[in-house]
Design an enzyme around this catalytic site. Structure first.
Site, mmCIF file in Angstrom:
data_model
loop_
_atom_site.group_PDB
_atom_site.id
_atom_site.type_symbol
_atom_site.label_atom_id
_atom_site.label_comp_id
_atom_site.label_asym_id
_atom_site.label_seq_id
_atom_site.Cartn_x
_atom_site.Cartn_y
_atom_site.Cartn_z
ATOM 1 N N ASN A 27 27.222 27.767 28.891
ATOM 2 C CA ASN A 27 27.928 28.192 30.176
ATOM 3 C C ASN A 27 26.920 29.375 30.698
ATOM 4 O OD1 ASN A 27 29.445 29.044 31.878
ATOM 5 N ND2 ASN A 27 31.310 29.236 30.677
ATOM 6 N N ARG B 117 28.296 23.549 31.812
ATOM 7 C CA ARG B 117 29.459 23.843 32.595
ATOM 8 C C ARG B 117 28.914 24.254 34.074
ATOM 9 N NH1 ARG B 117 32.460 29.324 33.796
ATOM 10 N NH2 ARG B 117 34.541 28.276 35.053
ATOM 11 N N HIS C 292 38.938 25.205 37.094
ATOM 12 C CA HIS C 292 39.762 24.976 35.719
ATOM 13 C C HIS C 292 39.747 23.449 35.520
ATOM 14 C CE1 HIS C 292 41.713 29.121 35.885
ATOM 15 N NE2 HIS C 292 40.514 29.140 35.362
ATOM 16 N N HIS D 244 47.314 26.627 33.499
ATOM 17 C CA HIS D 244 46.220 27.275 32.964
ATOM 18 C C HIS D 244 46.276 28.746 33.139
ATOM 19 C CE1 HIS D 244 41.797 27.931 31.528
ATOM 20 N NE2 HIS D 244 41.965 28.799 32.106
ATOM 21 N N GLY E 124 45.440 32.403 32.031
ATOM 22 C CA GLY E 124 44.418 33.392 31.570
ATOM 23 C C GLY E 124 44.024 34.632 32.574
ATOM 24 N N ASN E 125 42.798 35.032 32.460
ATOM 25 C CA ASN E 125 42.352 36.189 33.511
ATOM 26 C C ASN E 125 42.461 35.560 34.706
ATOM 27 O OD1 ASN E 125 41.511 38.595 32.442
ATOM 28 N ND2 ASN E 125 39.735 37.764 31.395
ATOM 29 N N GLY E 126 41.758 34.434 34.846
ATOM 30 C CA GLY E 126 41.956 33.433 36.190
ATOM 31 C C GLY E 126 43.099 32.545 35.942
ATOM 32 N N ARG F 132 42.915 39.038 40.578
ATOM 33 C CA ARG F 132 42.988 38.105 42.081
ATOM 34 C C ARG F 132 44.429 38.293 42.704
ATOM 35 N NH1 ARG F 132 40.240 33.443 39.550
ATOM 36 N NH2 ARG F 132 37.893 34.397 39.493
ATOM 37 N N PHE G 229 47.602 41.188 29.893
ATOM 38 C CA PHE G 229 49.262 40.833 29.768
ATOM 39 C C PHE G 229 49.712 41.407 28.649
ATOM 40 C CE2 PHE G 229 50.823 38.125 33.197
ATOM 41 C CZ PHE G 229 49.684 37.727 33.910
ATOM 42 N N GLY H 129 44.476 32.178 27.740
ATOM 43 C CA GLY H 129 45.236 33.381 26.899
ATOM 44 C C GLY H 129 46.422 33.509 27.093
ATOM 45 N N VAL H 130 47.017 33.758 28.304
ATOM 46 C CA VAL H 130 48.376 34.091 28.665
ATOM 47 C C VAL H 130 49.271 32.966 28.187
ATOM 48 C CG1 VAL H 130 50.146 34.854 30.106
ATOM 49 C CG2 VAL H 130 47.908 35.742 30.559
ATOM 50 N N GLY H 131 49.009 31.690 28.475
ATOM 51 C CA GLY H 131 49.931 30.388 28.488
ATOM 52 C C GLY H 131 49.818 30.169 26.674
ATOM 53 N N GLU I 112 37.644 23.777 26.604
ATOM 54 C CA GLU I 112 36.801 23.457 27.673
ATOM 55 C C GLU I 112 35.244 23.085 27.025
ATOM 56 O OE1 GLU I 112 38.056 26.945 29.544
ATOM 57 O OE2 GLU I 112 37.481 26.102 31.233
#
Ligand code: ADP
Length: 402
Positions: free
Chosen positions: A7, A93, A183, A211, A213-215, A244, A287, A334-336, A387
Site C-alpha cells: 500500500n 492497493r 473502501h 466501515h 474508522g478514521n474514514g 472530514r 473516538f 477501528g470504531v466499528g 483488506e
C-alpha cells in the site's frame, strides 16, 4: 503461495507478506519518510525473530524502500522466507480505478496506461500507487506477477440511479463526475464473511456494511454486489468522519468562502482536515478521546458522537429501504470493531425494522461476533476487516490464472 501486499503512499509504504490460502501473516511493516531520509519498520510474525522499529535506511525513492522490504524478508537470520522465489506475486492497493476497473487485474503495460488515465480522479493517491508498482517492477523484475486491487472496484456494480448525481449530464459524459465510492476492498471482505457467518451464499443476502474508522463509509450490498455507498466522487461524502465533514449543503461553501475570503483549496482543507467529529467537538478525531471527554461531561464531545451515530443510522435506514429489506448489519474498522457505545447508538430505535441488539455484546472488540439478540430478525455482526488478506486472495487468484 506467499503474496506481498503493498500500500504505497507518497512518502510511505505499508507492506505485508501473507499466505492467502491459510490466512497466515508472515511479516508486516512500514517504510516512512521516503524521499526524505528513510525509516524502516519490520515485524516478522515468528518466534525469535528481531523486530525493527523505525530504523534508519536510506530511501531516496520507493525503489530503495521495496529493496529494504525484500532484504528484510529474505534475510538469512531475521527473514521469513528462504529467497525471493518464495514470493509468488505482489498485490497493490490502488485507490481509484475509475470506470475502467470493476475488479482486480493483472498489471500490464495497458493497465499502467489506464491507471495513469485515472490520476485526475485521485491526484493525491494514484501517482503514489503507480510509483509503488514501478518500484516493484524495477526491483523484482517483470517475471513476478503484480496485481492491482482497487478501492473503487467493488462499487462498480451500482446502478445509474445510485451513482449519478443530479447535475447536468455532460459532467458525467465528458468529465466522469459520478459516485465511485471507496473502501470497496473492506466492504467486499466483510460482506463475504457475513454471508459465511449467516450460513448463506453471498447471492442470497442483503447486507449493510458500516466501515467506521478514521474514514467512514456505509455500503448497501445486495446479493454480493454493492448497490449503493455513502462516499461519492471523492471520499469526502457521506457520514461525518474523524476530520472530514461528510455530506454538507454546497451552498455553505459559497457563504463561507465569501465571508472569510477563502479560496476553494482553503475551503476543502477545512472540509477534509478540520471538520468531522474533531471539528464539531474541538476535542479530537479519535473516538477513544471523544468517549473519555463525553464521560467527563464535555457536551460537544457528546454531540459529535451523537451526530456521527445519527448520520450512520440514517444511512442504515436509507439502504434498508433501497434494498427492500436487510438480513444483517455489519460493523467493521477501528470504531466499528471497538466502540460498543457507537454501535448501540446506531442500532437503537431500529427495533421497528427488526434490529434488536444483545446488550451483553457492547464490550466485544476486534473479533467476529453476533451482536444482535437471538430473536432479532436482522442480525448485527462484528467482523474485523482485513483488506490485506482480501488483496492477497484476489492477487493469488489472478496470478494463478483462476
Ligand atoms: P483508518 O481509516 O485510518 O484505517 P481505523 O480503521 O484504524 O482507521 O480506525 C481508526 C479509528 O478507530 C481511531 O481514530 C479511533 O477513533 C478508533 N478506535 C480504535 N480503537 C478504538 C477503541 N478501542 N475504542 C474506540 N475507538 C477506537
Amino acid at each position: 503461495m506467499n503474496i506481498l501486499v503493498i500500500n504505497a503512499g507518497s512518502s510511505s509504504l505499508k507492506y505485508q507478506l501473507l499466505n492467502p490460502d491459510s490466512g497466515v501473516l508472515l511479516a508486516k511493516g512500514l517504510c516512512e519518510r521516503i524521499g526524505i531520509d528513510g525509516k524502516f519498520t519490520y515485524k516478522p510474525q515468528a518466534e525469535g525473530k528481531e523486530v525493527l522499529k523505525a530504523v534508519d535506511v536510506a530511501m531516496p525513492t520507493h525503489s530503495e524502500a521495496i529493496q529494504a522490504v525484500l532484504n528484510a524478508l529474505v534475510d538469512p537470520k531475521n527473514g521469513v522466507v528462504g529467497s525471493m522465489k518464495e514470493i509468488d506475486a505482489v498485490g497493490h492497493r490502488v485507490v481509484h480505478g475509475g470506470e475502467a476497473f470493476a475488479g482486480s487485474v493483472l498489471i500490464t503495460d495497458e493497465v499502467m496506461k489506464a491507471l495513469e488515465d485515472c490520476i485526475p480522479l485521485a491526484p493525491l493517491h494514484n501517482p503514489a500507487n503507480i510509483t509503488g508498482i514501478n518500484a516493484c517492477t524495477a526491483v523484482m523484475g517483470k517475471e513476478v506477477p503484480q496485481v492491482a486491487v482497487f478501492d473503487t472496484a467493488f462499487h462498480q456494480t451500482m446502478p445509474p440511479k445510485a451513482y449519478m448525481y443530479a447535475l447536468p449530464h455532460a459532467y458525467y459524459e465528458k468529465d466522469k463526475v459520478r459516485r465511485y465510492g471507496f473502501h470497496g476492498t473492506s466492504h467486499k471482505y466483510v460482506s463475504t464473511r457475513a454471508a459465511a457467518m449467516l450460513g448463506k451464499k453471498p447471492e442470497e443476502v442483503k447486507l449493510i456494511s458500516c466501515h467506521l474508522g478514521n474514514g467512514s463509509s456505509v455500503a448497501a450490498v445486495d446479493g454480493g454486489k454493492s448497490v449503493d455507498t455513502s462516499m461519492g466522487f471523492t471520499p469526502l461524502a457521506g457520514v461525518p468522519m474523524g476530520t472530514r465533514s461528510g455530506d454538507v449543503d454546497a451552498g455553505i461553501l459559497q457563504y463561507l468562502m465569501n465571508k472569510y475570503g477563502m479560496d476553494i483549496d482553503q475551503m476543502l482543507d477545512v472540509l477534509n482536515k478540520k471538520s468531522g467529529v474533531e471539528g464539531l467537538s474541538g476535542v479530537s478525531s479519535d473516538f477513544r478521546d471523544l468517549e473519555n471527554a463525553a464521560e467527563e461531561g464535555n457536551e460537544l464531545a457528546i454531540l459529535a458522537r451523537d451526530k456521527f451515530a445519527y448520520e450512520v443510522k440514517k444511512y442504515v435506514g436509507a439502504y434498508a429501504a433501497a434494498m427492500g429489506g436487510v438480513d444483517a448489519i455489519i460493523f467493521t474498522a477501528g470504531v466499528g470493531e471497538n466502540d460498543g457505545g457507537i454501535r448501540t447508538a446506531i442500532c437503537q430505535g431500529l427495533e421497528f425494522m427488526g434490529v434488536k441488539m444483545d446488550p451483553a455484546t457492547a464490550g466485544i472488540r476486534g473479533e467476529e461476533a453476533v451482536l444482535s439478540a437471538p430473536d432479532s430478525s436482522v442480525k448485527v455482526l462484528l467482523i474485523p476487516t482485513n483488506e490485506e488478506l482480501m488483496i492477497a486472495m484476489d492477487t493469488a487468484a489472478i496470478a494463478s490464472g483462476k
